[in-house]
Design a protein around this motif. Structure first.
Motif, PDB file in Angstrom:
ATOM      1  N   GLY A  15       0.810  -1.207   0.000  1.00 31.67           N
ATOM      2  CA  GLY A  15       0.000   0.000   0.000  1.00 31.67           C
ATOM      3  C   GLY A  15       0.839   1.251   0.000  1.00 31.67           C
ATOM      4  O   GLY A  15       2.057   1.216  -0.217  1.00 31.67           O
ATOM      5  N   VAL A  16       0.155   2.361   0.240  1.00 26.60           N
ATOM      6  CA  VAL A  16       0.795   3.668   0.280  1.00 26.60           C
ATOM      7  C   VAL A  16       0.567   4.280   1.650  1.00 26.60           C
ATOM      8  O   VAL A  16      -0.552   4.233   2.189  1.00 26.60           O
ATOM      9  CB  VAL A  16       0.245   4.601  -0.820  1.00 26.60           C
ATOM     10  CG1 VAL A  16       0.854   5.989  -0.715  1.00 26.60           C
ATOM     11  CG2 VAL A  16       0.524   4.013  -2.202  1.00 26.60           C
ATOM     12  N   LEU A  17       1.625   4.832   2.221  1.00 20.00           N
ATOM     13  CA  LEU A  17       1.558   5.523   3.508  1.00 20.00           C
ATOM     14  C   LEU A  17       1.449   7.017   3.245  1.00 20.00           C
ATOM     15  O   LEU A  17       2.264   7.591   2.518  1.00 20.00           O
ATOM     16  CB  LEU A  17       2.818   5.219   4.323  1.00 20.00           C
ATOM     17  CG  LEU A  17       2.961   5.889   5.688  1.00 20.00           C
ATOM     18  CD1 LEU A  17       1.855   5.446   6.626  1.00 20.00           C
ATOM     19  CD2 LEU A  17       4.328   5.587   6.288  1.00 20.00           C
ATOM     20  N   LYS A  18       0.430   7.635   3.801  1.00 23.83           N
ATOM     21  CA  LYS A  18       0.224   9.076   3.649  1.00 23.83           C
ATOM     22  C   LYS A  18       0.008   9.661   5.035  1.00 23.83           C
ATOM     23  O   LYS A  18      -1.061   9.486   5.628  1.00 23.83           O
ATOM     24  CB  LYS A  18      -0.973   9.350   2.739  1.00 23.83           C
ATOM     25  CG  LYS A  18      -1.089  10.791   2.278  1.00 23.83           C
ATOM     26  CD  LYS A  18      -2.185  10.935   1.228  1.00 23.83           C
ATOM     27  CE  LYS A  18      -2.255  12.363   0.716  1.00 23.83           C
ATOM     28  NZ  LYS A  18      -3.318  12.519  -0.312  1.00 23.83           N
ATOM     29  N   GLU A  19       1.053  10.311   5.563  1.00 26.86           N
ATOM     30  CA  GLU A  19       1.071  10.804   6.933  1.00 26.86           C
ATOM     31  C   GLU A  19       0.825   9.628   7.890  1.00 26.86           C
ATOM     32  O   GLU A  19       1.620   8.714   7.932  1.00 26.86           O
ATOM     33  CB  GLU A  19       0.048  11.938   7.091  1.00 26.86           C
ATOM     34  CG  GLU A  19       0.390  13.140   6.208  1.00 26.86           C
ATOM     35  CD  GLU A  19      -0.668  14.214   6.244  1.00 26.86           C
ATOM     36  OE1 GLU A  19      -1.764  13.982   6.804  1.00 26.86           O
ATOM     37  OE2 GLU A  19      -0.400  15.303   5.702  1.00 26.86           O
ATOM     38  N   VAL A  22      -3.045   4.737   5.879  1.00 27.61           N
ATOM     39  CA  VAL A  22      -2.603   3.701   4.939  1.00 27.61           C
ATOM     40  C   VAL A  22      -3.759   3.374   4.000  1.00 27.61           C
ATOM     41  O   VAL A  22      -4.917   3.301   4.420  1.00 27.61           O
ATOM     42  CB  VAL A  22      -2.199   2.425   5.715  1.00 27.61           C
ATOM     43  CG1 VAL A  22      -1.907   1.272   4.762  1.00 27.61           C
ATOM     44  CG2 VAL A  22      -1.011   2.699   6.625  1.00 27.61           C
ATOM     45  N   ILE A  23      -3.408   3.170   2.733  1.00 27.97           N
ATOM     46  CA  ILE A  23      -4.400   2.654   1.788  1.00 27.97           C
ATOM     47  C   ILE A  23      -3.724   1.606   0.913  1.00 27.97           C
ATOM     48  O   ILE A  23      -2.569   1.783   0.491  1.00 27.97           O
ATOM     49  CB  ILE A  23      -5.025   3.778   0.927  1.00 27.97           C
ATOM     50  CG1 ILE A  23      -6.217   3.237   0.129  1.00 27.97           C
ATOM     51  CG2 ILE A  23      -4.002   4.454   0.044  1.00 27.97           C
ATOM     52  CD1 ILE A  23      -7.096   4.313  -0.482  1.00 27.97           C
ATOM     53  N   SER A  24      -4.413   0.502   0.672  1.00 29.43           N
ATOM     54  CA  SER A  24      -3.833  -0.578  -0.127  1.00 29.43           C
ATOM     55  C   SER A  24      -3.907  -0.243  -1.607  1.00 29.43           C
ATOM     56  O   SER A  24      -4.788   0.509  -2.053  1.00 29.43           O
ATOM     57  CB  SER A  24      -4.566  -1.891   0.136  1.00 29.43           C
ATOM     58  OG  SER A  24      -5.885  -1.836  -0.387  1.00 29.43           O
ATOM     59  N   LEU A  25      -2.981  -0.801  -2.381  1.00 31.44           N
ATOM     60  CA  LEU A  25      -3.050  -0.625  -3.831  1.00 31.44           C
ATOM     61  C   LEU A  25      -4.295  -1.292  -4.390  1.00 31.44           C
ATOM     62  O   LEU A  25      -4.869  -0.834  -5.382  1.00 31.44           O
ATOM     63  CB  LEU A  25      -1.787  -1.195  -4.492  1.00 31.44           C
ATOM     64  CG  LEU A  25      -0.481  -0.471  -4.179  1.00 31.44           C
ATOM     65  CD1 LEU A  25       0.627  -0.974  -5.094  1.00 31.44           C
ATOM     66  CD2 LEU A  25      -0.606   1.038  -4.313  1.00 31.44           C
ATOM     67  N   GLU A  26      -4.707  -2.351  -3.752  1.00 32.39           N
ATOM     68  CA  GLU A  26      -5.936  -3.030  -4.172  1.00 32.39           C
ATOM     69  C   GLU A  26      -7.130  -2.072  -4.089  1.00 32.39           C
ATOM     70  O   GLU A  26      -7.961  -2.002  -5.000  1.00 32.39           O
ATOM     71  CB  GLU A  26      -6.168  -4.253  -3.294  1.00 32.39           C
ATOM     72  CG  GLU A  26      -7.370  -5.087  -3.682  1.00 32.39           C
ATOM     73  CD  GLU A  26      -7.501  -6.327  -2.818  1.00 32.39           C
ATOM     74  OE1 GLU A  26      -8.326  -7.182  -3.173  1.00 32.39           O
ATOM     75  OE2 GLU A  26      -6.777  -6.440  -1.808  1.00 32.39           O
ATOM     76  N   ASN A  63     -10.686  10.263  -0.663  1.00 31.84           N
ATOM     77  CA  ASN A  63     -10.884   8.825  -0.510  1.00 31.84           C
ATOM     78  C   ASN A  63     -11.117   8.514   0.966  1.00 31.84           C
ATOM     79  O   ASN A  63     -10.311   8.882   1.821  1.00 31.84           O
ATOM     80  CB  ASN A  63      -9.662   8.058  -1.030  1.00 31.84           C
ATOM     81  CG  ASN A  63      -9.946   6.577  -1.226  1.00 31.84           C
ATOM     82  OD1 ASN A  63     -10.512   5.936  -0.361  1.00 31.84           O
ATOM     83  ND2 ASN A  63      -9.550   6.037  -2.362  1.00 31.84           N
ATOM     84  N   ASN A  64     -12.197   7.836   1.244  1.00 31.76           N
ATOM     85  CA  ASN A  64     -12.555   7.534   2.629  1.00 31.76           C
ATOM     86  C   ASN A  64     -12.100   6.145   3.070  1.00 31.76           C
ATOM     87  O   ASN A  64     -12.455   5.697   4.160  1.00 31.76           O
ATOM     88  CB  ASN A  64     -14.071   7.646   2.809  1.00 31.76           C
ATOM     89  CG  ASN A  64     -14.568   9.065   2.611  1.00 31.76           C
ATOM     90  OD1 ASN A  64     -13.920  10.018   3.026  1.00 31.76           O
ATOM     91  ND2 ASN A  64     -15.718   9.202   1.959  1.00 31.76           N
ATOM     92  N   ASN A  65     -11.325   5.489   2.215  1.00 32.74           N
ATOM     93  CA  ASN A  65     -10.957   4.104   2.504  1.00 32.74           C
ATOM     94  C   ASN A  65      -9.558   3.954   3.093  1.00 32.74           C
ATOM     95  O   ASN A  65      -9.007   2.862   3.107  1.00 32.74           O
ATOM     96  CB  ASN A  65     -11.098   3.256   1.243  1.00 32.74           C
ATOM     97  CG  ASN A  65     -12.550   3.130   0.816  1.00 32.74           C
ATOM     98  OD1 ASN A  65     -13.426   2.902   1.653  1.00 32.74           O
ATOM     99  ND2 ASN A  65     -12.820   3.302  -0.461  1.00 32.74           N
ATOM    100  N   TYR A  66      -8.991   5.053   3.563  1.00 30.70           N
ATOM    101  CA  TYR A  66      -7.750   4.966   4.322  1.00 30.70           C
ATOM    102  C   TYR A  66      -8.031   4.335   5.683  1.00 30.70           C
ATOM    103  O   TYR A  66      -9.132   4.473   6.225  1.00 30.70           O
ATOM    104  CB  TYR A  66      -7.149   6.352   4.545  1.00 30.70           C
ATOM    105  CG  TYR A  66      -6.468   6.951   3.337  1.00 30.70           C
ATOM    106  CD1 TYR A  66      -5.128   6.713   3.081  1.00 30.70           C
ATOM    107  CD2 TYR A  66      -7.169   7.772   2.458  1.00 30.70           C
ATOM    108  CE1 TYR A  66      -4.484   7.272   1.987  1.00 30.70           C
ATOM    109  CE2 TYR A  66      -6.543   8.348   1.356  1.00 30.70           C
ATOM    110  CZ  TYR A  66      -5.207   8.096   1.130  1.00 30.70           C
ATOM    111  OH  TYR A  66      -4.586   8.649   0.045  1.00 30.70           O
ATOM    112  N   ILE A  67      -7.028   3.678   6.237  1.00 28.94           N
ATOM    113  CA  ILE A  67      -7.121   3.197   7.610  1.00 28.94           C
ATOM    114  C   ILE A  67      -5.958   3.776   8.402  1.00 28.94           C
ATOM    115  O   ILE A  67      -4.932   4.179   7.835  1.00 28.94           O
ATOM    116  CB  ILE A  67      -7.122   1.658   7.692  1.00 28.94           C
ATOM    117  CG1 ILE A  67      -5.852   1.074   7.058  1.00 28.94           C
ATOM    118  CG2 ILE A  67      -8.372   1.081   7.045  1.00 28.94           C
ATOM    119  CD1 ILE A  67      -5.738  -0.438   7.221  1.00 28.94           C
ATOM    120  N   SER A  68      -6.105   3.828   9.702  1.00 32.36           N
ATOM    121  CA  SER A  68      -5.068   4.392  10.554  1.00 32.36           C
ATOM    122  C   SER A  68      -3.831   3.488  10.554  1.00 32.36           C
ATOM    123  O   SER A  68      -3.942   2.257  10.590  1.00 32.36           O
ATOM    124  CB  SER A  68      -5.588   4.552  11.977  1.00 32.36           C
ATOM    125  OG  SER A  68      -4.535   4.895  12.859  1.00 32.36           O
TER     126      SER A  68
END
Length: 299
Positions: A15-19, A22-26, A63-68
């Motif tokens: 995935g990608v880390l943003k601050e 986390v959000i998966s590439l999937e 995008n609301n599908n980030y997770i902590s």
């Protein structure tokens, strides 16, 4: 972009880390006609600039599908490298001057890069334990290093084309058993004990790092700053390393090259400062983040 390998809901993902999210590439690519990489090596080997540009644009959208980040377990970005980690010794002048314990490299400024390798099978991730037994080694040391991730196969690479062969950069703590280095008169075993290759927390893509690379690099032990330098102080810079190393040797996608460590390692102190049970080692490099590991002595 900062790419990560992580575990969430008992599944390993890329995935990608943003601050602190986390959000998966999937998840990012679910509405695109793109193959989801099965792991980080798959991403490096098969994603071209057009797909990476698409990811950049997708990350800019709401995008609301980030997770902590707190909800995931970070692993080394490349837990099982395809080949040994390629390392450089004595690549900061101040570190050359502090070398004395191992007595196998001398204290002269090298005229050519000093290469060696270390095993990472697996590399450990952020918050994992560096473990060792005092029946094997009693002088374990830390070394914060900028690591290059190769993104394109190349041989006899020209210095001016070096950046074209880079995918991105990560942090490696080149953990070292100084007594084994001295006893064996070489670096391989002392650098390759199990858990001696912490890596992460992410791979920052090269597009986020201006070239030539000029990044603050630092390590702390139990909050005390030990190493504090900048990658601009490399004796042999990244273009030189890739050009020199690739003469007669094909560098392959996913290869990892550690560029050396600055002064402030434990063996540079009087008396030396070896790592002890429950110590916390933090390795920081600007734009990549902080790689933190605790010490666990198994005796």
């Amino acid at each position: 972009m900062n790419f990560i390998t992580y575990v969430y809901d008992n599944k390993e993902r890329v995935g990608v880390l943003k601050e602190d999210k986390v959000i998966s590439l999937e998840e990012l690519l679910k509405d695109c006609n793109e193959v989801i990489p099965k792991d980080m090596l798959d991403l490096i080997e098969n994603y071209d600039e057009s797909i990476l540009n698409k990811l950049e644009k997708l990350l800019e959208k709401e995008n609301n599908n980030y997770i902590s980040l707190d909800l995931v377990k970070l692993k080394a970005p490349i837990p099982y490298p395809k080949r040994n980690i390629i390392c450089l010794g004595k690549n900061y002048v101040d570190h050359v001057k502090e070398i004395k314990l191992t007595q196998i490299a001398g204290m002269d400024i090298p005229e050519k890069p000093i290469y060696f390798s270390k095993i990472a099978s697996p590399a450990i991730g952020d918050k994992d334990s560096i473990e060792f037994s005092k029946s094997v080694t009693s002088k374990v040391d830390y070394e914060v290093e900028l690591a290059i991730i190769i993104g394109k196969d190349g041989k006899n690479i020209k210095k001016e084309e070096a950046e074209n062969y880079i995918f991105g950069y990560t942090i490696i703590n080149d953990v070292s058993a100084r007594d084994l280095q001295g006893d064996h008169k070489q670096w391989f075993k002392g650098k390759s004990l199990d858990t001696f290759c912490p890596m992460g927390p992410s791979i920052v893509h090269k597009n986020a790092v201006p070239f030539p690379v000029n990044l603050k690099i630092q390590s702390k032990v139990n909050g005390e700053v030990r190493q504090n330098s900048n990658t601009k102080n490399l004796i042999f810079d990244i273009p030189y390393i890739l050009s020199d190393l690739s003469k007669g040797i094909t560098l392959k996608r996913g290869d990892i090259i550690c560029t050396g460590t600055p002064s402030g390692v434990g063996m540079g102190f009087e008396p030396i400062k070896v790592l002890e049970n429950s110590d916390i080692v933090e390795c920081y490099i600007e734009k990549i983040g902080t790689l933190s590991n605790n010490i666990k002595v198994n005796d």
